[in-house]
Design a protein around this motif. Structure first.
Motif, PDB file in Angstrom:
ATOM      1  N   GLN A   1       0.699  -1.565   0.456  1.00  0.00           N
ATOM      2  CA  GLN A   1      -0.133   0.212   0.009  1.00  0.00           C
ATOM      3  C   GLN A   1       0.683   0.880   0.218  1.00  0.00           C
ATOM      4  N   GLY A   2       2.111   0.826  -0.416  1.00  0.00           N
ATOM      5  CA  GLY A   2       3.298   2.344  -0.343  1.00  0.00           C
ATOM      6  C   GLY A   2       3.380   2.850   1.434  1.00  0.00           C
ATOM      7  N   GLU A   3       3.175   2.458   1.966  1.00  0.00           N
ATOM      8  CA  GLU A   3       3.554   2.157   4.085  1.00  0.00           C
ATOM      9  C   GLU A   3       4.246   1.897   4.280  1.00  0.00           C
ATOM     10  N   TYR A   4       4.653   2.504   5.556  1.00  0.00           N
ATOM     11  CA  TYR A   4       6.152   1.952   5.847  1.00  0.00           C
ATOM     12  C   TYR A   4       5.540   1.445   7.212  1.00  0.00           C
ATOM     13  N   TYR A   5       4.586   2.263   7.750  1.00  0.00           N
ATOM     14  CA  TYR A   5       3.536   1.825   9.647  1.00  0.00           C
ATOM     15  C   TYR A   5       2.377   1.665   9.139  1.00  0.00           C
ATOM     16  N   ILE A   6       1.169   0.831   9.174  1.00  0.00           N
ATOM     17  CA  ILE A   6       0.165   0.671   9.548  1.00  0.00           C
ATOM     18  C   ILE A   6      -0.292   0.597  10.891  1.00  0.00           C
ATOM     19  N   ASP A   7      -0.920   1.136  12.214  1.00  0.00           N
ATOM     20  CA  ASP A   7      -1.484   0.434  13.024  1.00  0.00           C
ATOM     21  C   ASP A   7      -2.188  -0.158  13.168  1.00  0.00           C
ATOM     22  N   HIS A   8      -2.259  -0.960  13.013  1.00  0.00           N
ATOM     23  CA  HIS A   8      -3.153  -2.418  13.522  1.00  0.00           C
ATOM     24  C   HIS A   8      -4.460  -2.235  14.213  1.00  0.00           C
ATOM     25  N   ASP A   9      -4.315  -1.347  15.400  1.00  0.00           N
ATOM     26  CA  ASP A   9      -5.100  -1.162  16.375  1.00  0.00           C
ATOM     27  C   ASP A   9      -6.550  -0.510  15.787  1.00  0.00           C
ATOM     28  N   PHE A  10      -6.280  -0.426  14.424  1.00  0.00           N
ATOM     29  CA  PHE A  10      -7.245   0.323  13.433  1.00  0.00           C
ATOM     30  C   PHE A  10      -7.408   0.064  11.844  1.00  0.00           C
ATOM     31  N   MET A  11      -7.485  -1.064  12.602  1.00  0.00           N
ATOM     32  CA  MET A  11      -8.260  -2.691  11.459  1.00  0.00           C
ATOM     33  C   MET A  11      -8.346  -3.685  11.745  1.00  0.00           C
ATOM     34  N   GLU A  12      -9.615  -4.148  10.714  1.00  0.00           N
ATOM     35  CA  GLU A  12      -9.696  -5.503  11.348  1.00  0.00           C
ATOM     36  C   GLU A  12      -9.859  -6.733  10.393  1.00  0.00           C
ATOM     37  N   VAL A  13      -9.596  -7.365  10.139  1.00  0.00           N
ATOM     38  CA  VAL A  13      -9.248  -8.698   8.458  1.00  0.00           C
ATOM     39  C   VAL A  13      -9.902 -10.001   9.368  1.00  0.00           C
ATOM     40  N   GLY A  14     -10.703 -10.536   8.784  1.00  0.00           N
ATOM     41  CA  GLY A  14     -11.635 -11.903   9.132  1.00  0.00           C
ATOM     42  C   GLY A  14     -11.611 -12.191   7.653  1.00  0.00           C
ATOM     43  N   GLU A  15     -11.268 -13.819   7.636  1.00  0.00           N
ATOM     44  CA  GLU A  15     -11.705 -14.667   6.485  1.00  0.00           C
ATOM     45  C   GLU A  15     -13.221 -15.446   6.902  1.00  0.00           C
ATOM     46  N   ARG A  16     -14.008 -15.544   5.802  1.00  0.00           N
ATOM     47  CA  ARG A  16     -15.234 -16.251   5.498  1.00  0.00           C
ATOM     48  C   ARG A  16     -14.919 -18.019   5.340  1.00  0.00           C
ATOM     49  N   GLU A  17     -15.329 -18.161   6.384  1.00  0.00           N
ATOM     50  CA  GLU A  17     -15.653 -20.205   6.327  1.00  0.00           C
ATOM     51  C   GLU A  17     -16.888 -20.793   6.031  1.00  0.00           C
ATOM     52  N   GLU A  18     -17.637 -20.628   7.324  1.00  0.00           N
ATOM     53  CA  GLU A  18     -19.016 -21.307   6.689  1.00  0.00           C
ATOM     54  C   GLU A  18     -19.684 -20.140   6.608  1.00  0.00           C
ATOM     55  N   GLU A  19     -20.004 -19.202   6.385  1.00  0.00           N
ATOM     56  CA  GLU A  19     -21.018 -18.279   6.220  1.00  0.00           C
ATOM     57  C   GLU A  19     -21.414 -18.884   4.782  1.00  0.00           C
ATOM     58  N   PRO A  20     -23.159 -18.860   4.656  1.00  0.00           N
ATOM     59  CA  PRO A  20     -23.124 -19.046   3.510  1.00  0.00           C
ATOM     60  C   PRO A  20     -23.370 -17.373   2.265  1.00  0.00           C
ATOM     61  N   SER A  21     -23.086 -16.482   2.889  1.00  0.00           N
ATOM     62  CA  SER A  21     -22.821 -15.220   2.269  1.00  0.00           C
ATOM     63  C   SER A  21     -22.418 -13.663   2.654  1.00  0.00           C
ATOM     64  N   LEU A  22     -22.361 -12.868   2.044  1.00  0.00           N
ATOM     65  CA  LEU A  22     -21.567 -12.020   2.327  1.00  0.00           C
ATOM     66  C   LEU A  22     -21.903 -11.434   3.263  1.00  0.00           C
ATOM     67  N   ALA A  23     -23.541 -11.346   3.282  1.00  0.00           N
ATOM     68  CA  ALA A  23     -24.066 -10.323   4.682  1.00  0.00           C
ATOM     69  C   ALA A  23     -23.920 -10.718   5.536  1.00  0.00           C
ATOM     70  N   ALA A  24     -23.857 -12.091   5.570  1.00  0.00           N
ATOM     71  CA  ALA A  24     -23.961 -13.386   6.786  1.00  0.00           C
ATOM     72  C   ALA A  24     -22.763 -12.538   7.309  1.00  0.00           C
ATOM     73  N   PHE A  25     -21.043 -13.233   6.330  1.00  0.00           N
ATOM     74  CA  PHE A  25     -20.087 -12.539   6.810  1.00  0.00           C
ATOM     75  C   PHE A  25     -19.699 -11.569   7.367  1.00  0.00           C
ATOM     76  N   PHE A  26     -20.235 -10.104   7.294  1.00  0.00           N
ATOM     77  CA  PHE A  26     -20.147  -8.691   7.729  1.00  0.00           C
ATOM     78  C   PHE A  26     -20.917  -8.798   9.206  1.00  0.00           C
ATOM     79  N   LYS A  27     -21.716  -9.297   9.216  1.00  0.00           N
ATOM     80  CA  LYS A  27     -22.355  -8.820  10.765  1.00  0.00           C
ATOM     81  C   LYS A  27     -21.578  -9.207  12.176  1.00  0.00           C
ATOM     82  N   SER A  28     -20.284 -10.412  11.913  1.00  0.00           N
ATOM     83  CA  SER A  28     -19.467  -9.975  13.293  1.00  0.00           C
ATOM     84  C   SER A  28     -18.376  -8.628  13.555  1.00  0.00           C
ATOM     85  N   TYR A  29     -18.845  -7.883  12.374  1.00  0.00           N
ATOM     86  CA  TYR A  29     -17.067  -6.541  12.242  1.00  0.00           C
ATOM     87  C   TYR A  29     -18.102  -5.652  13.137  1.00  0.00           C
ATOM     88  N   SER A  30     -17.273  -4.844  13.686  1.00  0.00           N
ATOM     89  CA  SER A  30     -17.713  -3.741  14.406  1.00  0.00           C
ATOM     90  C   SER A  30     -18.245  -2.502  13.500  1.00  0.00           C
TER      91      SER A  30
END
Length: 127
Positions: free
Chosen positions: A43-72
């Motif tokens: 991303q052209g950056e040397y530092y990103i404060d990961h406290d301001f970043m959320e990352v997740g993996e879709r495993e069993e959720e049947p849809s993107l809408a269901a996948f998104f529900k657990s995020y802030s």
């Protein structure tokens, strides 16, 4: 009074999870000039404060809408992100990254060995 946040959103297709995890993993070492992660570097950056970043993996959720529900604050951004994902034919995305806008100046799509992370845009939401 409610505050408002704007974040960069990325959706990805990952077939080699180990390569993707290596891409987003933070590396702390003696070299202060080295990017914190391969994701930062992409991303052209040397530092990103990961406290301001959320990352997740879709495993069993049947849809993107269901996948998104657990995020802030997903109740405020998920409809707009889903609409853009469908426009970009990313219904099969299996990873999500979002990060506060000020952490990345010029966000971009990245392709690696066994993964593609697509930048889908900025979305705002009350916090």
């Amino acid at each position: 009074m409610a505050s408002y946040e704007v974040s960069h959103f990325f959706l990805g297709r990952v077939s080699k999870l180990s390569n993707y995890n290596d891409f987003i993993e933070e590396y702390y070492g003696d070299d202060d000039d080295a990017p914190l992660s391969k994701f930062c570097e992409s991303q052209g950056e040397y530092y990103i404060d990961h406290d301001f970043m959320e990352v997740g993996e879709r495993e069993e959720e049947p849809s993107l809408a269901a996948f998104f529900k657990s995020y802030s604050y997903s109740e405020s951004w998920s409809a707009a992100v889903l609409e853009e994902a469908l426009t970009l034919n990313l219904e099969d995305a299996n990873v999500l990254i979002f990060i506060t806008k000020d952490q990345i100046e010029k966000p971009r799509t990245v392709k690696g060995d066994g993964f593609e992370i697509v930048y889908i845009g900025e979305f705002g939401y009350p916090i």
